[in-house]
Design a protein around this motif. Structure first.
Motif, PDB file in Angstrom:
ATOM      1  N   VAL A 117     -55.961  71.062  22.652  1.00  0.00           N
ATOM      2  CA  VAL A 117     -55.528  70.901  21.268  1.00  0.00           C
ATOM      3  C   VAL A 117     -54.093  70.381  21.306  1.00  0.00           C
ATOM      4  O   VAL A 117     -53.187  71.075  21.784  1.00  0.00           O
ATOM      5  CB  VAL A 117     -55.609  72.223  20.486  1.00  0.00           C
ATOM      6  CG1 VAL A 117     -55.105  72.015  19.058  1.00  0.00           C
ATOM      7  CG2 VAL A 117     -57.033  72.752  20.471  1.00  0.00           C
ATOM      8  N   VAL A 118     -53.896  69.143  20.844  1.00  0.00           N
ATOM      9  CA  VAL A 118     -52.585  68.499  20.911  1.00  0.00           C
ATOM     10  C   VAL A 118     -52.049  68.318  19.500  1.00  0.00           C
ATOM     11  O   VAL A 118     -52.698  67.705  18.644  1.00  0.00           O
ATOM     12  CB  VAL A 118     -52.675  67.126  21.617  1.00  0.00           C
ATOM     13  CG1 VAL A 118     -51.299  66.469  21.662  1.00  0.00           C
ATOM     14  CG2 VAL A 118     -53.244  67.281  23.013  1.00  0.00           C
ATOM     15  N   SER A 119     -50.865  68.853  19.268  1.00  0.00           N
ATOM     16  CA  SER A 119     -50.193  68.719  17.983  1.00  0.00           C
ATOM     17  C   SER A 119     -48.808  68.131  18.209  1.00  0.00           C
ATOM     18  O   SER A 119     -48.029  68.658  19.007  1.00  0.00           O
ATOM     19  CB  SER A 119     -50.082  70.079  17.287  1.00  0.00           C
ATOM     20  OG  SER A 119     -49.376  69.964  16.055  1.00  0.00           O
ATOM     21  N   LEU A 120     -48.508  67.016  17.547  1.00  0.00           N
ATOM     22  CA  LEU A 120     -47.208  66.363  17.648  1.00  0.00           C
ATOM     23  C   LEU A 120     -46.576  66.335  16.261  1.00  0.00           C
ATOM     24  O   LEU A 120     -47.147  65.768  15.323  1.00  0.00           O
ATOM     25  CB  LEU A 120     -47.343  64.940  18.193  1.00  0.00           C
ATOM     26  CG  LEU A 120     -47.980  64.812  19.582  1.00  0.00           C
ATOM     27  CD1 LEU A 120     -49.426  64.335  19.450  1.00  0.00           C
ATOM     28  CD2 LEU A 120     -47.201  63.856  20.462  1.00  0.00           C
ATOM     29  N   ASP A 121     -45.401  66.944  16.150  1.00  0.00           N
ATOM     30  CA  ASP A 121     -44.736  67.087  14.855  1.00  0.00           C
ATOM     31  C   ASP A 121     -43.372  66.406  14.914  1.00  0.00           C
ATOM     32  O   ASP A 121     -42.383  67.000  15.356  1.00  0.00           O
ATOM     33  CB  ASP A 121     -44.590  68.572  14.523  1.00  0.00           C
ATOM     34  CG  ASP A 121     -44.025  68.792  13.120  1.00  0.00           C
ATOM     35  OD1 ASP A 121     -44.014  67.831  12.343  1.00  0.00           O
ATOM     36  OD2 ASP A 121     -43.590  69.923  12.836  1.00  0.00           O
ATOM     37  N   PRO A 122     -43.269  65.144  14.474  1.00  0.00           N
ATOM     38  CA  PRO A 122     -41.977  64.434  14.497  1.00  0.00           C
ATOM     39  C   PRO A 122     -41.151  64.742  13.255  1.00  0.00           C
ATOM     40  O   PRO A 122     -41.690  64.963  12.167  1.00  0.00           O
ATOM     41  CB  PRO A 122     -42.411  62.965  14.518  1.00  0.00           C
ATOM     42  CG  PRO A 122     -43.698  62.965  13.756  1.00  0.00           C
ATOM     43  CD  PRO A 122     -44.372  64.282  14.029  1.00  0.00           C
ATOM     44  N   ASP A 123     -39.849  64.739  13.434  1.00  0.00           N
ATOM     45  CA  ASP A 123     -38.956  64.933  12.289  1.00  0.00           C
ATOM     46  C   ASP A 123     -39.056  63.753  11.336  1.00  0.00           C
ATOM     47  O   ASP A 123     -38.921  62.593  11.740  1.00  0.00           O
ATOM     48  CB  ASP A 123     -37.504  65.076  12.761  1.00  0.00           C
ATOM     49  CG  ASP A 123     -37.230  66.426  13.398  1.00  0.00           C
ATOM     50  OD1 ASP A 123     -38.167  67.259  13.440  1.00  0.00           O
ATOM     51  OD2 ASP A 123     -36.093  66.644  13.856  1.00  0.00           O
ATOM     52  N   GLY A 124     -39.308  64.043  10.069  1.00  0.00           N
ATOM     53  CA  GLY A 124     -39.319  63.003   9.045  1.00  0.00           C
ATOM     54  C   GLY A 124     -40.551  62.134   9.009  1.00  0.00           C
ATOM     55  O   GLY A 124     -40.581  61.151   8.260  1.00  0.00           O
ATOM     56  N   MET A 125     -41.582  62.459   9.812  1.00  0.00           N
ATOM     57  CA  MET A 125     -42.812  61.665   9.819  1.00  0.00           C
ATOM     58  C   MET A 125     -44.019  62.590   9.780  1.00  0.00           C
ATOM     59  O   MET A 125     -43.909  63.796  10.030  1.00  0.00           O
ATOM     60  CB  MET A 125     -42.874  60.765  11.077  1.00  0.00           C
ATOM     61  CG  MET A 125     -41.728  59.780  11.205  1.00  0.00           C
ATOM     62  SD  MET A 125     -41.844  58.770  12.713  1.00  0.00           S
ATOM     63  CE  MET A 125     -43.310  57.803  12.366  1.00  0.00           C
ATOM     64  N   ARG A 126     -45.159  62.005   9.479  1.00  0.00           N
ATOM     65  CA  ARG A 126     -46.386  62.792   9.397  1.00  0.00           C
ATOM     66  C   ARG A 126     -46.798  63.282  10.781  1.00  0.00           C
ATOM     67  O   ARG A 126     -46.783  62.525  11.752  1.00  0.00           O
ATOM     68  CB  ARG A 126     -47.505  61.925   8.792  1.00  0.00           C
ATOM     69  CG  ARG A 126     -48.855  62.621   8.677  1.00  0.00           C
ATOM     70  CD  ARG A 126     -49.835  61.726   7.917  1.00  0.00           C
ATOM     71  NE  ARG A 126     -50.001  60.445   8.571  1.00  0.00           N
ATOM     72  CZ  ARG A 126     -50.919  60.196   9.513  1.00  0.00           C
ATOM     73  NH1 ARG A 126     -51.719  61.166   9.939  1.00  0.00           N
ATOM     74  NH2 ARG A 126     -51.012  58.982  10.024  1.00  0.00           N
ATOM     75  N   SER A 127     -47.164  64.554  10.890  1.00  0.00           N
ATOM     76  CA  SER A 127     -47.602  65.115  12.168  1.00  0.00           C
ATOM     77  C   SER A 127     -48.980  64.570  12.539  1.00  0.00           C
ATOM     78  O   SER A 127     -49.742  64.105  11.680  1.00  0.00           O
ATOM     79  CB  SER A 127     -47.641  66.640  12.101  1.00  0.00           C
ATOM     80  OG  SER A 127     -48.587  67.068  11.132  1.00  0.00           O
ATOM     81  N   GLN A 128     -49.280  64.613  13.835  1.00  0.00           N
ATOM     82  CA  GLN A 128     -50.544  64.107  14.352  1.00  0.00           C
ATOM     83  C   GLN A 128     -51.210  65.214  15.163  1.00  0.00           C
ATOM     84  O   GLN A 128     -50.551  65.900  15.955  1.00  0.00           O
ATOM     85  CB  GLN A 128     -50.313  62.888  15.254  1.00  0.00           C
ATOM     86  CG  GLN A 128     -49.673  61.708  14.553  1.00  0.00           C
ATOM     87  CD  GLN A 128     -50.698  60.844  13.828  1.00  0.00           C
ATOM     88  OE1 GLN A 128     -51.855  61.223  13.695  1.00  0.00           O
ATOM     89  NE2 GLN A 128     -50.277  59.682  13.372  1.00  0.00           N
ATOM     90  N   ASP A 129     -52.531  65.379  14.990  1.00  0.00           N
ATOM     91  CA  ASP A 129     -53.289  66.401  15.700  1.00  0.00           C
ATOM     92  C   ASP A 129     -54.516  65.767  16.345  1.00  0.00           C
ATOM     93  O   ASP A 129     -55.217  64.953  15.718  1.00  0.00           O
ATOM     94  CB  ASP A 129     -53.726  67.519  14.748  1.00  0.00           C
ATOM     95  CG  ASP A 129     -52.549  68.242  14.124  1.00  0.00           C
ATOM     96  OD1 ASP A 129     -51.770  68.848  14.878  1.00  0.00           O
ATOM     97  OD2 ASP A 129     -52.408  68.176  12.888  1.00  0.00           O
ATOM     98  N   PHE A 130     -54.763  66.146  17.600  1.00  0.00           N
ATOM     99  CA  PHE A 130     -55.898  65.613  18.352  1.00  0.00           C
ATOM    100  C   PHE A 130     -56.573  66.758  19.109  1.00  0.00           C
ATOM    101  O   PHE A 130     -55.923  67.749  19.464  1.00  0.00           O
ATOM    102  CB  PHE A 130     -55.452  64.549  19.356  1.00  0.00           C
ATOM    103  CG  PHE A 130     -54.692  63.397  18.744  1.00  0.00           C
ATOM    104  CD1 PHE A 130     -55.361  62.289  18.261  1.00  0.00           C
ATOM    105  CD2 PHE A 130     -53.296  63.431  18.655  1.00  0.00           C
ATOM    106  CE1 PHE A 130     -54.663  61.224  17.707  1.00  0.00           C
ATOM    107  CE2 PHE A 130     -52.600  62.383  18.105  1.00  0.00           C
ATOM    108  CZ  PHE A 130     -53.280  61.276  17.624  1.00  0.00           C
TER     109      PHE A 130
END
Length: 237
Positions: free
Chosen positions: A35-48
């Motif tokens: 389960v990969v979650s990427l949460d960038p500052d100021g942008m929409r997060s991405q989950d895979f």
């Protein structure tokens, strides 16, 4: 590159099973889910949720286990990383302007490899040819434009396939002459891979490599090695 700070969370669970069908034949099966979650500052997060699995038989050709043959088929997924998704700016180490794509999907591949090995004796060796077919292979390609005096490169997903082989051998000198607690071997390794996508070669693929290595060990107290790598000239084809 001028990338936003990204918080990444990637727990994973995997399983591996080796089932004996007979005295000489095993079935090896493995699987992994992440389960990969990427949460960038100021942008929409991405989950895979990448998934991978592999299976294949392993056969001891003779009763002493000197020769063995393994066949493995696999399916694998990989989530794009923060650079591939969110990069936007100069990458001075590469001397390019690097552009990510937040719409990238998971990289998916189907592959097969065959491994033939000689496991015992003065000379041991292994030969492994492989083939891998990719859907949504994440490739960094030139756009033909310049931004800020640097060539612009953007991440994209394309269909691609990789094929090649690995060969390795070892001459165990300590098995030819009695060296006591000294273990001496000379090893050779040959790596070759080709990669194609959309009727052209994939960039940044290593060329043919020859590796020669000398190993020395004394019991369990000392290990030393010397390695020389010969790399063929990389030529566009």
């Amino acid at each position: 590159a001028d990338n936003p700070p990204v918080t990444t969370w990637a727990p994973a669970l995997f399983v591996y099973e080796n089932s004996s069908w007979s005295d000489s034949l095993d079935l090896r099966v493995g699987g992994r889910v992440e389960v990969v979650s990427l949460d960038p500052d100021g942008m929409r997060s991405q989950d895979f949720i990448p998934f991978a699995c592999s299976a294949g038989p392993f056969w001891n050709i003779d009763t002493e286990g000197v020769y063995s043959l393994g066949i493995n088929a696999s399916y694998a997924e990989r989530a794009p990383n923060a650079i591939e998704l969110f990069s936007e700016g100069q990458h001075l180490a590469r001397q390019i302007y690097e552009i990510g794509d937040s719409n990238l999907n998971k990289e998916r591949s189907f592959g097969v490899d065959v491994s033939f090995q000689k496991n015992q004796g003065i000379l041991t060796a292994g030969f492994t040819p492989f083939y891998q077919n990719f859907a949504n292979y994440i490739n960094l390609a030139g756009t033909g434009e310049e931004i800020g005096g640097l060539s612009a490169f953007a991440y994209e997903d394309i269909d691609a396939y990789f094929w090649g082989f690995e060969f390795e051998s070892a001459l165990h000198l300590d098995r030819i002459i009695d060296t006591g607690s000294n273990f001496i071997s000379i090893e050779h390794q040959l790596d070759f891979v080709r990669a194609r996508g959309e009727d052209e070669n994939i960039p940044r693929v290593p060329p043919l490599r020859n590796i020669v290595r000398g190993n020395y060990s004394y019991g369990q107290s000392l290990d030393a090695s010397v390695e020389v790598v010969f790399v063929e000239e990389q030529e566009p084809r």
